[in-house]
Design a protein around this motif. Structure first.
Motif, PDB file in Angstrom:
ATOM      1  N   SER A 174      46.781  41.995 -40.512  1.00  0.00           N
ATOM      2  CA  SER A 174      45.780  42.506 -39.723  1.00  0.00           C
ATOM      3  C   SER A 174      45.473  40.968 -39.326  1.00  0.00           C
ATOM      4  CB  SER A 174      44.623  42.896 -40.358  1.00  0.00           C
ATOM      5  OG  SER A 174      43.670  43.391 -39.531  1.00  0.00           O
ATOM      6  N   ILE A 175      46.023  40.579 -37.804  1.00  0.00           N
ATOM      7  CA  ILE A 175      45.709  39.309 -37.418  1.00  0.00           C
ATOM      8  C   ILE A 175      45.583  39.491 -35.994  1.00  0.00           C
ATOM      9  CG2 ILE A 175      46.808  37.166 -36.701  1.00  0.00           C
ATOM     10  CD1 ILE A 175      48.695  37.075 -38.858  1.00  0.00           C
ATOM     11  N   ASN A 176      44.308  39.039 -35.603  1.00  0.00           N
ATOM     12  CA  ASN A 176      43.622  39.160 -34.440  1.00  0.00           C
ATOM     13  C   ASN A 176      44.327  37.980 -33.212  1.00  0.00           C
ATOM     14  OD1 ASN A 176      42.083  41.361 -35.022  1.00  0.00           O
ATOM     15  ND2 ASN A 176      40.225  39.910 -35.419  1.00  0.00           N
ATOM     16  N   VAL A 177      44.686  38.424 -32.321  1.00  0.00           N
ATOM     17  CA  VAL A 177      45.190  37.496 -31.236  1.00  0.00           C
ATOM     18  C   VAL A 177      44.555  37.401 -30.104  1.00  0.00           C
ATOM     19  CG1 VAL A 177      47.543  37.561 -32.089  1.00  0.00           C
ATOM     20  CG2 VAL A 177      47.075  39.246 -30.536  1.00  0.00           C
ATOM     21  N   THR A 178      44.354  36.499 -29.004  1.00  0.00           N
ATOM     22  CA  THR A 178      43.515  36.854 -27.946  1.00  0.00           C
ATOM     23  C   THR A 178      44.320  35.926 -26.713  1.00  0.00           C
ATOM     24  OG1 THR A 178      41.403  36.328 -26.879  1.00  0.00           O
ATOM     25  CG2 THR A 178      42.169  34.894 -28.559  1.00  0.00           C
ATOM     26  N   ARG A 179      44.058  36.239 -25.601  1.00  0.00           N
ATOM     27  CA  ARG A 179      44.791  35.594 -24.510  1.00  0.00           C
ATOM     28  C   ARG A 179      43.870  34.204 -24.060  1.00  0.00           C
ATOM     29  NH1 ARG A 179      43.172  35.234 -19.343  1.00  0.00           N
ATOM     30  NH2 ARG A 179      41.731  36.815 -19.565  1.00  0.00           N
ATOM     31  N   HIS A 180      44.925  33.517 -24.132  1.00  0.00           N
ATOM     32  CA  HIS A 180      44.292  31.800 -23.684  1.00  0.00           C
ATOM     33  C   HIS A 180      44.634  31.353 -22.273  1.00  0.00           C
ATOM     34  CE1 HIS A 180      43.938  27.435 -24.688  1.00  0.00           C
ATOM     35  NE2 HIS A 180      44.830  27.468 -23.988  1.00  0.00           N
ATOM     36  N   GLY A 181      45.590  32.150 -21.736  1.00  0.00           N
ATOM     37  CA  GLY A 181      45.924  31.696 -20.205  1.00  0.00           C
ATOM     38  C   GLY A 181      47.157  32.500 -19.945  1.00  0.00           C
ATOM     39  N   ASN A 182      47.904  31.959 -19.005  1.00  0.00           N
ATOM     40  CA  ASN A 182      49.226  32.685 -18.574  1.00  0.00           C
ATOM     41  C   ASN A 182      50.173  31.513 -18.111  1.00  0.00           C
ATOM     42  OD1 ASN A 182      51.275  34.307 -16.735  1.00  0.00           O
ATOM     43  ND2 ASN A 182      49.949  36.022 -18.048  1.00  0.00           N
ATOM     44  N   VAL A 183      51.495  31.786 -18.163  1.00  0.00           N
ATOM     45  CA  VAL A 183      52.282  30.623 -17.856  1.00  0.00           C
ATOM     46  C   VAL A 183      52.688  30.797 -16.073  1.00  0.00           C
ATOM     47  CG1 VAL A 183      53.406  30.467 -19.835  1.00  0.00           C
ATOM     48  CG2 VAL A 183      54.306  31.878 -18.362  1.00  0.00           C
ATOM     49  N   VAL A 237      44.636  27.854 -16.693  1.00  0.00           N
ATOM     50  CA  VAL A 237      45.348  27.480 -18.078  1.00  0.00           C
ATOM     51  C   VAL A 237      46.712  28.098 -17.955  1.00  0.00           C
ATOM     52  CG1 VAL A 237      45.175  27.903 -20.542  1.00  0.00           C
ATOM     53  CG2 VAL A 237      43.082  27.524 -19.461  1.00  0.00           C
ATOM     54  N   ASP A 238      47.890  27.235 -17.963  1.00  0.00           N
ATOM     55  CA  ASP A 238      49.173  27.597 -18.018  1.00  0.00           C
ATOM     56  C   ASP A 238      49.963  27.009 -19.204  1.00  0.00           C
ATOM     57  OD1 ASP A 238      49.439  24.975 -17.343  1.00  0.00           O
ATOM     58  OD2 ASP A 238      50.057  25.324 -15.214  1.00  0.00           O
ATOM     59  N   GLN A 239      49.110  26.619 -20.028  1.00  0.00           N
ATOM     60  CA  GLN A 239      49.832  26.163 -21.367  1.00  0.00           C
ATOM     61  C   GLN A 239      48.836  26.079 -22.382  1.00  0.00           C
ATOM     62  OE1 GLN A 239      50.675  22.092 -20.077  1.00  0.00           O
ATOM     63  NE2 GLN A 239      48.941  21.194 -20.574  1.00  0.00           N
ATOM     64  N   PRO A 240      49.181  25.760 -23.569  1.00  0.00           N
ATOM     65  CA  PRO A 240      48.719  25.846 -24.787  1.00  0.00           C
ATOM     66  C   PRO A 240      47.227  24.632 -24.896  1.00  0.00           C
ATOM     67  CG  PRO A 240      50.760  26.374 -25.654  1.00  0.00           C
ATOM     68  CD  PRO A 240      50.727  26.092 -24.314  1.00  0.00           C
ATOM     69  N   ILE A 241      47.897  23.501 -24.414  1.00  0.00           N
ATOM     70  CA  ILE A 241      47.083  22.390 -24.615  1.00  0.00           C
ATOM     71  C   ILE A 241      46.088  22.389 -23.232  1.00  0.00           C
ATOM     72  CG2 ILE A 241      46.736  19.886 -24.235  1.00  0.00           C
ATOM     73  CD1 ILE A 241      49.411  19.703 -26.073  1.00  0.00           C
ATOM     74  N   ILE A 242      44.627  22.297 -23.477  1.00  0.00           N
ATOM     75  CA  ILE A 242      43.793  22.201 -22.490  1.00  0.00           C
ATOM     76  C   ILE A 242      43.643  20.983 -21.842  1.00  0.00           C
ATOM     77  CG2 ILE A 242      41.112  22.569 -21.798  1.00  0.00           C
ATOM     78  CD1 ILE A 242      42.477  25.191 -22.240  1.00  0.00           C
ATOM     79  N   ARG A 243      43.909  20.923 -20.740  1.00  0.00           N
ATOM     80  CA  ARG A 243      43.663  19.480 -19.790  1.00  0.00           C
ATOM     81  C   ARG A 243      42.303  19.423 -19.554  1.00  0.00           C
ATOM     82  NH1 ARG A 243      48.019  22.125 -17.320  1.00  0.00           N
ATOM     83  NH2 ARG A 243      46.703  22.440 -15.371  1.00  0.00           N
TER      84      ARG A 243
END
Length: 614
Positions: A266-275, A309-315
């Motif tokens: 039971s792991i919650n995942v969320t959208r961070h952005g899109n490539v 946001v198109d990558q994990p690291i936030i600029r």
């Protein structure tokens, strides 16, 4: 009705009378009749374990109550992370179950009595879902079965979505914390970063690739520079942007199991952005809309709105709004109190307005299909530019050379990585307002004062999207290139084929070629097999029953040693591999199987596939 104890007393008396030779026939008969009455009465005082029955009073369970599950779960069991079925403990008043549906109302004392509701961890105000089960694909990616909240529910995620999950590893306080796990006052956790390769709305599943931790250059791909699998395993090695996994083993820390392959969870995942890497304009427009999200983080002590946001690291330029303890943004005054809550926003309308903008925002520009001599249309004023030699050779390489230019001309424009484009430079250089500036002064204004965008070029090659990683490159995009990174997850596919899978004894008689193994390597659906050097292909054989740990002289050890001899002789230099009787193990005609594996390595990126011959 007499009790059992009274009947036992009667029989003891009968035994004593027999010793004295007394006449006891009548007494014995009466005792048996009383016993029959007790047995008959028992049928109404005890619950049946095989028939439907009812209890006439309260039932007390001394050791809990189990509800047997289905065949898969092998019965009910108690456990916070691995419980099954329904488990009840009447002594402590606990009922544990895997699901609960309420069609009326549910009243919870904790929510009623408390007028203060508490929040901790991070809250993402965007699409989210709960992983219900994890499986592997044939190429080592993950298939996430998402939980359905109701019958018609479906996953809200989309192609190219960047997902992440922060998972509590549930380790005891005195346990050894695994490498990379973040320690807090509430325990320790790890973060999983992944990108969506495919969505199946019918089965409610996502096919995802996990991000590697570092790029080939050593720069981090994910925040903190270390990514994890959903089981808490750190992902090592360098690549970009994603990684295919091999089967994992359970991770045990101080006797505590963190996870295992194919587990229910039971792991919650969320959208961070899109490539936003699709060549289809309709899909790409949808992906661009999914590059923004609200995040409330009690860990970072701030509320943020992210965009582009198109990558994990936030600029820095991904922060459209930030309220609370601000991150270390590049253009904030160095004299500010970093512990003081602040508000940052790109634009604000107020009686007294202050505007903060980041110099040289990075724009990832889609330059279309790759070409060896890229050009762009010059959009500036007409004029002639002659370098004044105030720039170094490297800076001249960065901004281009002089010449005569007219608006609409096609000018040479190499591919860039975080630098000023030639078009931007010439437009500024030929502006009458800045003719008095030297080249060095103009460059400083572009990079520091004017806050103009600098470019990271993206191109399409082999139906895959590539991103430039060095400036002014003329190199063709290719796997392992220092100048380019392939952004399409799962775009590199290796397939093995054979002319004949099932081999009979007659097929290998006389040393004939029974079958021929070959492969196809594709990038984005384009066959690039012809570009692979023979030295990049490695074949290995594994015989059925071979065992390196077996004792000397056994068949299993002999098969293993024969495989090693074959591997050394055929390991390199074979893009196609003809199979004769000499290539088959000694037990093939009885075991009827042998496995051949091909591994292709290009510039540090490896693809591997196996095939079985019967």
């Amino acid at each position: 009705m007499p009790s059992i104890n009274s009947i036992r007393t009667q029989f003891e008396g009968i035994r004593d009378e027999r010793r004295t030779a007394a006449n006891t026939a009548v007494r014995i008969g009466n005792a048996f009749l009383a016993l029959l009455g007790i047995v008959e009465d028992w049928s109404t005082k005890f619950l049946s374990k095989v028939e439907a029955d009812q209890a006439q009073g309260l039932i007390t369970f001394l050791s809990g109550l189990l509800f047997a599950g289905d065949v898969k779960s092998q019965g009910a069991r108690r456990g916070f992370t691995d419980g099954k079925g329904i488990w009840m403990d009447p002594l402590i008043g606990l009922i544990q179950t895997e699901g609960l549906e309420v069609t009326g109302f549910m009243r919870i004392m904790e929510l009623v009595i408390n007028r203060l509701q508490l929040m901790e961890s991070d809250y993402s105000f965007t699409e989210g879902g709960e992983i219900e089960h994890v499986d592997y694909t044939d190429d080592g990616r993950l298939v996430l079965t998402m939980h359905k909240r109701h019958d018609n529910d479906y996953t809200p995620f989309y192609l190219g979505d960047i997902l992440y999950a922060k998972v509590n590893d549930l380790l005891p306080r005195d346990a050894t914390i695994p490498t990379g796990h973040i320690v807090t006052k509430n325990g320790s956790y790890f973060t999983v970063w992944m990108v969506v390769d495919a969505v199946d709305y019918t089965d409610n599943t996502l096919t995802v690739s996990l991000y590697h931790s570092l790029e080939n250059s050593g720069d981090p791909i994910v925040p903190g520079g270390l990514n994890f699998t959903p089981y808490g395993t750190p992902i090592t090695g360098t690549d970009h942007p994603s990684v295919a996994l091999t089967t994992e083993m359970a991770i045990v820390v101080d006797g505590h199991t963190l996870g295992e392959t194919g587990y229910d969870c039971s792991i919650n995942v969320t959208r961070h952005g899109n490539v936003a890497g699709s060549a289809d304009e309709t899909i790409r427009n949808m992906q661009l809309e999914r590059q923004q999200a609200w995040v409330l983080s009690t860990t970072d002590k701030r509320l943020s709105f992210f965009w582009r946001v198109d990558q994990p690291i936030i600029r820095d330029d991904n922060y459209a709004l930030c309220l609370g303890i601000l991150p270390d943004l590049a253009n904030l005054p160095s004299t500010r109190d970093r512990s003081m809550p602040s508000l940052y926003i790109n634009t604000i309308f107020y009686e007294n307005m202050h505007h903060i903008h980041y110099p040289s925002r990075i724009v990832k520009e889609d330059r279309g299909e790759w070409t060896a001599n890229p050009q762009v249309e010059y959009t500036g004023p007409s004029g002639t530019y002659t370098p004044d030699e105030t720039l170094s050779a490297a800076e001249q390489q960065q901004v281009g050379q002089g010449g005569t230019f007219t608006q609409g001309d096609m000018i040479s424009e190499p591919y860039h990585f975080k630098t000023v484009t030639r078009n931007l430079w010439l437009t500024s250089r030929l502006s009458p307002a800045w003719v008095h500036l030297t080249d060095k002064q103009l460059l400083d204004k572009i990079l520091v004062e004017w806050h103009l965008d600098i470019e990271v070029s993206r191109v399409w090659r082999f139906s895959a999207l590539w991103e430039c990683r060095t400036d002014a490159t003329a190199e063709e995009p290719w796997l392992g290139s220092a100048a380019w990174l392939c952004l399409n997850s799962g775009a590199v596919v290796l397939k093995i084929g054979m002319t004949k899978r099932f081999i009979r004894q007659s097929d290998i008689a006389g040393g004939r070629v029974a079958t021929t193994l070959s492969f196809v390597l594709s990038i984005g659906g384009s066959d690039v097999s012809s570009r692979i050097a023979a030295s990049a292909a490695v074949w290995t054989r594994q015989s059925s029953g071979a065992d390196s740990e077996a004792e000397e002289g056994t068949e299993a050890r002999a098969l293993y040693e024969a495989d090693e001899v074959w591997n050394q002789a055929h390991r390199y230099g074979n893009l196609t591999l003809p199979i004769t009787s000499d290539d088959l193990p000694s037990n093939f005609l009885t075991a009827r199987e042998v496995q051949f594996t091909l591994t292709v390595t290009i510039g540090g990126q490896t693809a591997s596939r196996s095939i079985m011959i019967h």
